[in-house]
Design an enzyme around this catalytic site. Structure first.
Site, short mmCIF file in Angstrom:
data_model
loop_
_atom_site.label_atom_id
_atom_site.label_comp_id
_atom_site.label_asym_id
_atom_site.label_seq_id
_atom_site.Cartn_x
_atom_site.Cartn_y
_atom_site.Cartn_z
N LYS A 199 0.86 -1.18 0.00
CA LYS A 199 0.00 0.00 0.00
C LYS A 199 0.89 1.22 0.00
CE LYS A 199 -4.40 0.93 0.07
NZ LYS A 199 -5.52 0.08 -0.36
N ASP B 41 -7.13 4.25 -4.45
CA ASP B 41 -7.76 4.09 -3.14
C ASP B 41 -8.38 5.46 -2.86
OD1 ASP B 41 -7.75 1.99 -0.75
OD2 ASP B 41 -7.49 3.94 0.19
P1 NDP Z 1 -13.02 7.61 -2.62
O1 NDP Z 1 -11.98 8.63 -2.41
O2 NDP Z 1 -13.59 7.41 -3.98
O3 NDP Z 1 -14.27 7.90 -1.65
C1 NDP Z 1 -14.09 7.94 -0.26
C2 NDP Z 1 -15.41 8.29 0.39
O4 NDP Z 1 -15.26 8.15 1.79
C3 NDP Z 1 -15.84 9.71 0.15
O5 NDP Z 1 -17.23 9.80 0.19
C4 NDP Z 1 -15.20 10.44 1.33
O6 NDP Z 1 -15.85 11.65 1.68
C5 NDP Z 1 -15.38 9.42 2.43
N1 NDP Z 1 -14.29 9.58 3.41
C6 NDP Z 1 -12.98 9.43 3.19
N2 NDP Z 1 -12.26 9.69 4.28
C7 NDP Z 1 -13.17 10.01 5.21
C8 NDP Z 1 -13.06 10.39 6.57
N3 NDP Z 1 -11.86 10.48 7.19
N4 NDP Z 1 -14.21 10.64 7.25
C9 NDP Z 1 -15.41 10.55 6.64
N5 NDP Z 1 -15.58 10.20 5.34
C10 NDP Z 1 -14.47 9.94 4.66
O7 NDP Z 1 -12.42 6.25 -2.04
P2 NDP Z 1 -12.88 4.74 -2.32
O8 NDP Z 1 -14.36 4.70 -2.50
O9 NDP Z 1 -12.00 4.19 -3.36
O10 NDP Z 1 -12.47 4.04 -0.95
C11 NDP Z 1 -13.39 3.88 0.14
C12 NDP Z 1 -12.89 2.79 1.06
O11 NDP Z 1 -12.84 1.55 0.32
C13 NDP Z 1 -11.51 2.97 1.65
O12 NDP Z 1 -11.47 2.38 2.94
C14 NDP Z 1 -10.62 2.16 0.70
O13 NDP Z 1 -9.42 1.77 1.32
C15 NDP Z 1 -11.52 0.99 0.43
N6 NDP Z 1 -11.25 0.21 -0.77
C16 NDP Z 1 -11.16 0.80 -2.00
C17 NDP Z 1 -10.92 0.02 -3.13
C18 NDP Z 1 -10.90 0.59 -4.49
O14 NDP Z 1 -10.77 -0.19 -5.45
N7 NDP Z 1 -11.04 1.90 -4.68
C19 NDP Z 1 -10.71 -1.43 -3.02
C20 NDP Z 1 -10.91 -1.96 -1.70
C21 NDP Z 1 -11.15 -1.15 -0.63
P3 NDP Z 1 -15.13 13.05 1.31
O15 NDP Z 1 -15.22 13.15 -0.18
O16 NDP Z 1 -15.94 14.06 2.05
O17 NDP Z 1 -13.72 12.94 1.81
O1 2IT Z 2 -7.78 -1.72 -0.78
C1 2IT Z 2 -7.71 -2.20 -1.93
O2 2IT Z 2 -7.84 -3.42 -2.14
C2 2IT Z 2 -7.52 -1.27 -3.05
N1 2IT Z 2 -7.45 -0.07 -2.83
C3 2IT Z 2 -7.34 -1.79 -4.44
C4 2IT Z 2 -5.96 -2.33 -4.66
C5 2IT Z 2 -5.63 -2.72 -6.07
O3 2IT Z 2 -4.43 -2.96 -6.30
O4 2IT Z 2 -6.50 -2.80 -6.93
#
Ligand code: NDP
Ligand code: 2IT
Length: 448
Positions: free
Chosen positions: A129, A169
Site C-alpha cells: 500500500k 484508493d
Molecule cells: P473515494 O476517495 O472514492 O471515496 C471515499 C469516500 O469516503 C468519500 O465519500 C469520502 O468523503 C469518504 N471519506 C474518506 N475519508 C473520510 C473520513 N476520514 N471521514 C469521513 N468520510 C471519509 O475512495 P474509495 O471509495 O475508493 O475508498 C473507500 C474505502 O474503500 C476505503 O477504505 C478504501 O481503502 C476501500 N477500498 C477501495 C478500493 C478501491 O478499489 N477503490 C478497493 C478496496 C477497498 P469526502 O469526499 O468528504 O472525503
Molecule cells: O484496498 C484495496 O484493495 C484497493 N485499494 C485496491 C488495490 C488494487 O491494487 O486494486
C-alpha cells in the site's frame, strides 16, 4: 478484548514495541492474530519458521519527500509512502491513498490487510500500500497533475509489472492513475501497462475495474443472504461514503432489488426514502467533485444531516464504504436497535473492534473488508492478465469472472471457519484462509 494465544502474545508485543504510535497498524495485526489460535495449535511448522513474526514486518518501506509548486507559484511539500509488505504470492500489489490523514501507521495497516485480501482472491499478487498526506480537495487539475508527477518521479524506481503494481484508493481514481502512469511511461520510456491498474479503457484499463470493489462487495453480501435463504429483494440498505466503492455498491444493490436509502461523505449524510438517485450522486460526486449535501437541495424527498451518524438510519443491511473506524460502538448499537441483520465492510477496517464485538454478540452477521472488498484488487489482477496477453475482455465476461471470484471467497471463508471450529464466523474464516495460503508460500520460499 479477546485474549491472544500464548505463542502470539509476544509477537503482538513485538509489533507494538517496534512500531510505536501506529495505532491502526496495531489494530489490524491484533484482529488477524486473534483468529490464528487454532492455526498455531495445528501447525507448529509456522511458528518454527517464525512465519507470523516475518509477516508482521514489511519487506521494504519507502518514505520520500514530494515537493511541488501550486498555482500561485508557492512551493508545497508532502510526504510519500510505499510499504511493500509481502511478495510471497506475487508482485507487491495494492492501492495508493491521497488524504491528509495518511501517515506510516495508516499505510502499514492497509498494506498488512492487503496481504491476506490478495491471498484470498487466489490470484498471484503480493501485498502493498502507499500514498501521501496530499489533500486533493480544492486543488486544481494542474496542481493534482504536478503533484502526481512529482510523486512518481521518486516512486517509479520501485515499480514494475513484476515488482510492484499500484492502483487507486481514497483520493486516487482514474485521473490520478493517468497522471502517474503518464509520468512513469515518460521516465522509463516503456509502455509497461501492467505496472498500474485502474487505467482508463483506451490506455490499457480493464472493463469493470471501476465498478469492481462496489459490485464485488454486493456479490459477497448476496452470497451471505443466499446462505441464509434470503435475497436483496425489498431490503433497506445504508451505504456510507459516496466515492468509488459506495457508488458502485449502490448501483448493484438497486440492480438486485434492494433499496439504498442513505449515503454520506465527510460532511454528513443524506436520507432519501424513495431510494438514492444514483445518477444524481454520480453527477455531484464524479462530474462536479461536489458535496453530498447538494443532493438534498435537488431532491425534495431527501434530507441532509450535517455531521451526525448515518448508522442512526433504520436498515436491514449496512455497508460501511468510506474509511477506517467509521462505525463505532454507538453506531453498532443504533444498527442493532433498528433491526439491522448484516454488516459487511466495503471499506478497509471501517468497524472498530468494540463495534464488531457488539454486532456479533447481538447475532448480526458480520463480514470483514479483506473478504468483502477483495473484488477491486481481484479485478486489478484480471487487468494485469489482460495487459500481459495484450487482450481486452468484454464487460460481461469480466463481471462474470468477478462474480465467481467473490462467490469462491465467500465459500472459502465459511469452509475454513467450519474446519477450524468457528462455524459461520466470516472474520476467522477470512483471516485463517488468507493466512494459510501466504504462510505456505513463505515456508516453500525459505528464510528470505
Ligand atoms: P473515494 O476517495 O472514492 O471515496 C471515499 C469516500 O469516503 C468519500 O465519500 C469520502 O468523503 C469518504 N471519506 C474518506 N475519508 C473520510 C473520513 N476520514 N471521514 C469521513 N468520510 C471519509 O475512495 P474509495 O471509495 O475508493 O475508498 C473507500 C474505502 O474503500 C476505503 O477504505 C478504501 O481503502 C476501500 N477500498 C477501495 C478500493 C478501491 O478499489 N477503490 C478497493 C478496496 C477497498 P469526502 O469526499 O468528504 O472525503
Ligand atoms: O484496498 C484495496 O484493495 C484497493 N485499494 C485496491 C488495490 C488494487 O491494487 O486494486
Amino acid at each position: 478484548m479477546p485474549l491472544l494465544h500464548e505463542q502470539l502474545t509476544p509477537v503482538f508485543d513485538e509489533v507494538m514495541n517496534r512500531n510505536p504510535g501506529e495505532t491502526e497498524f496495531h489494530q489490524a495485526v491484533r484482529e488477524v492474530l486473534e483468529s490464528l489460535s487454532p492455526v498455531v495449535e495445528q501447525h507448529p511448522e509456522y511458528a518454527d519458521a517464525e512465519i507470523i513474526r516475518r509477516l508482521c514486518e514489511p519487506e521494504r518501506q519507502i518514505i520520500f519527500r514530494v515537493p511541488w509548486t501550486d498555482d500561485s507559484g508557492r512551493v508545497q511539500l508532502n510526504r510519500g509512502f510505499r510499504v511493500e509488505f509481502n511478495s510471497a504470492l506475487g508482485p507487491y500489489k495494492g492501492g495508493l491513498r491521497f488524504h491528509p490523514s495518511v501517515y506510516l501507521g495508516i499505510v502499514k495497516f492497509l498494506g498488512f490487510e492487503q496481504i491476506f485480501k490478495n491471498s484470498l482472491t487466489g490470484l498471484p499478487i503480493g501485498g502493498a500500500k502507499g500514498g501521501s498526506d496530499f489533500d486533493p480537495k480544492g486543488r486544481s487539475e494542474a496542481e493534482v497533475m504536478r503533484f502526481c508527477q512529482s510523486f512518481m518521479l521518486e516512486l517509479y524506481r520501485h515499480l514494475g509489472e513484476y515488482t510492484d503494481v499500484p492502483a487507486g484508493d481514497i483520493g486516487v481514481g482514474g485521473r490520478e492513475i493517468g497522471y502517474m502512469f503518464g509520468q512513469y511511461k515518460r521516465i522509463t520510456n516503456r509502455y509497461e501497462s501492467g505496472t498500474f491498474t485502474g487505467k482508463g479503457l483506451t490506455w490499457g484499463g480493464s472493463r469493470v475495474r471501476t465498478e469492481a470493489t462496489g459490485y464485488g462487495t454486493v456479490f459477497f453480501v448476496d452470497e451471505m443472504l443466499r446462505a441464509a435463504g434470503d435475497s436483496f429483494e425489498g431490503k433497506r440498505v445504508i451505504v456510507s461514503g459516496s466515492g468509488n466503492v459506495a457508488i458502485y455498491a449502490i448501483e448493484k444493490i438497486h440492480q438486485l432489488g434492494g433499496r439504498v436509502i442513505a449515503c454520506s461523505d465527510s460532511g454528513g449524510y443524506i436520507v432519501d426514502e424513495d431510494g438514492v438517485d444514483l445518477s444524481l450522486v454520480k453527477e455531484i460526486k464524479n462530474d462536479r467533485r461536489g458535496r453530498i449535501e447538494e443532493y438534498a437541495t435537488v431532491r425534495t424527498s431527501a434530507r441532509f444531516v450535517a455531521g451526525g451518524s448515518i448508522w442512526d438510519v433504520p436498515s436491514d443491511i449496512a455497508l460501511p464504504c468510506a474509511t477506517q473506524n467509521e462505525l463505532d460502538e454507538p453506531g453498532a448499537t443504533a444498527l442493532i436497535r433498528s433491526g439491522c441483520r448484516i454488516v459487511a465492510e466495503g471499506a478497509n477496517m471501517p468497524t472498530t473492534p468494540g463495534a464488531i464485538r457488539a454486532l456479533r454478540e447481538a447475532g448480526v452477521s458480520f463480514a470483514p473488508g479483506k473478504a468483502v472488498n477483495a473484488g477491486g484488487v481481484a479485478t486489478s489482477a484480471l487487468e494485469m492478465q489482460q495487459n500481459a496477453s495484450r487482450d481486452s475482455w468484454t464487460f460481461e465476461h469480466t463481471e462474470e469472472r468477478l462474480a465467481v471470484i467473490m462467490s469462491s471467497i465467500h465459500d472459502r471463508c465459511l469452509e475454513t471457519a467450519d474446519r477450524y471450529g468457528t462455524p459461520g464466523d466470516y472474520v476467522a474464516g477470512a483471516n485463517i484462509a488468507g493466512f494459510i495460503r501466504v504462510a505456505d508460500a513463505m515456508l516453500a520460499l525459505g528464510v528470505i
